[in-house]
Design an enzyme around this catalytic site. Structure first.
Site, PDB file in Angstrom:
ATOM      1  N   ASN A 285       3.617  -6.692  13.907  1.00  0.00           N
ATOM      2  CA  ASN A 285       3.242  -6.521  12.633  1.00  0.00           C
ATOM      3  C   ASN A 285       2.541  -4.981  13.180  1.00  0.00           C
ATOM      4  O   ASN A 285       2.179  -4.987  14.275  1.00  0.00           O
ATOM      5  CB  ASN A 285       1.786  -7.253  12.138  1.00  0.00           C
ATOM      6  N   ILE A 286       2.455  -3.859  12.558  1.00  0.00           N
ATOM      7  CA  ILE A 286       1.640  -2.641  12.470  1.00  0.00           C
ATOM      8  C   ILE A 286       0.152  -2.536  11.956  1.00  0.00           C
ATOM      9  O   ILE A 286       0.718  -2.514  10.083  1.00  0.00           O
ATOM     10  CB  ILE A 286       3.216  -2.043  12.386  1.00  0.00           C
TER      11      ILE A 286
ATOM     12  N   CYS B 257       4.113  -6.213   8.202  1.00  0.00           N
ATOM     13  CA  CYS B 257       4.231  -7.436   9.323  1.00  0.00           C
ATOM     14  C   CYS B 257       5.485  -7.626   9.831  1.00  0.00           C
ATOM     15  O   CYS B 257       6.280  -6.496   9.816  1.00  0.00           O
ATOM     16  CB  CYS B 257       4.739  -8.522   7.932  1.00  0.00           C
TER      17      CYS B 257
ATOM     18  N   GLU C 256       7.771  -9.453  10.467  1.00  0.00           N
ATOM     19  CA  GLU C 256       8.933 -10.014   9.984  1.00  0.00           C
ATOM     20  C   GLU C 256       9.845  -8.808   9.426  1.00  0.00           C
ATOM     21  O   GLU C 256      11.044  -8.202   9.257  1.00  0.00           O
ATOM     22  CB  GLU C 256       9.170 -10.326   9.035  1.00  0.00           C
TER      23      GLU C 256
HETATM   24 ZN    ZN Z   1       4.983 -10.602   5.843  1.00  0.00          ZN
END
Ligand code: ZN
Length: 130
Positions: free
Chosen positions: A44-45, A55, A57
Site C-alpha cells: 500500500n502507498i 491499496c 492489491e
Molecule cells: Zn483496496
C-alpha cells in the site's frame, strides 16, 4: 496450490517493508499469480491527500497488467490483521479475474482461501458490455 500460496506469502513478507503508510500505520502487502504463472507483488502507498492512496492489491495488479498480463488466477493479501480486499480492489480484480480466481487473506499466523465469486458476487463486469 499450496506451493503457490507459500510463494506469494513469501513475496508479501518481502515487500511489506516498503509499505508507505504513515497515516494509517497499517502495512499491507499483496502478491499475485497470473494465468501465465508469473508473479507480481505490491504494497500500500498512502498519500497526504487520502483519496490518492492506493491499496497493495491494486499496485500488484497494475504492475502485472503493465507488463502485459491479462488474467489473475491467485492473489494473496497479507497484513498484520488479515484485512480483506476493499470494494474498489474487488471491482478491479473482477475485470481481470480468472474464472476460478482464489483470494488468500492472511496474517503472520494463518490464512483463509476464498473463491473470488463468493466474496464479490454479482459484480458489475465487462460481461454487461457484450
Ligand atoms: Zn483496496
Amino acid at each position: 496450490m499450496k506451493e503457490d500460496i507459500e510463494k506469494l506469502e513469501n513475496l508479501c513478507r518481502g515487500i511489506i517493508k516498503n509499505s508507505y503508510s504513515p497515516y494509517s500505520k497499517i502495512k499491507v502487502a499483496s502478491a499475485l499469480m497470473t494465468s501465465t504463472g508469473k508473479t507480481y507483488s505490491g504494497c500500500n502507498i498512502e498519500n497526504s491527500s487520502f483519496s490518492e492512496t492506493i491499496c497493495a492489491e491494486r499496485v500488484a495488479i497494475f504492475k502485472a497488467l503493465s507488463e502485459g498480463e491479462k488474467e489473475i488466477s491467485l492473489i494473496y493479501i497479507f497484513s498484520e490483521k488479515g484485512f480483506p480486499p476493499c470494494g474498489p480492489c474487488r471491482q478491479v480484480l473482477s475485470e481481470f479475474a480468472a474464472k476460478d480466481l482464489k483470494v488468500v487473506i492472511g496474517n503472520e499466523k494463518d490464512h483463509q482461501i476464498h473463491n473470488f465469486d463468493d466474496i464479490y458476487p454479482n459484480s458489475f463486469s465487462k460481461e454487461f458490455f457484450k
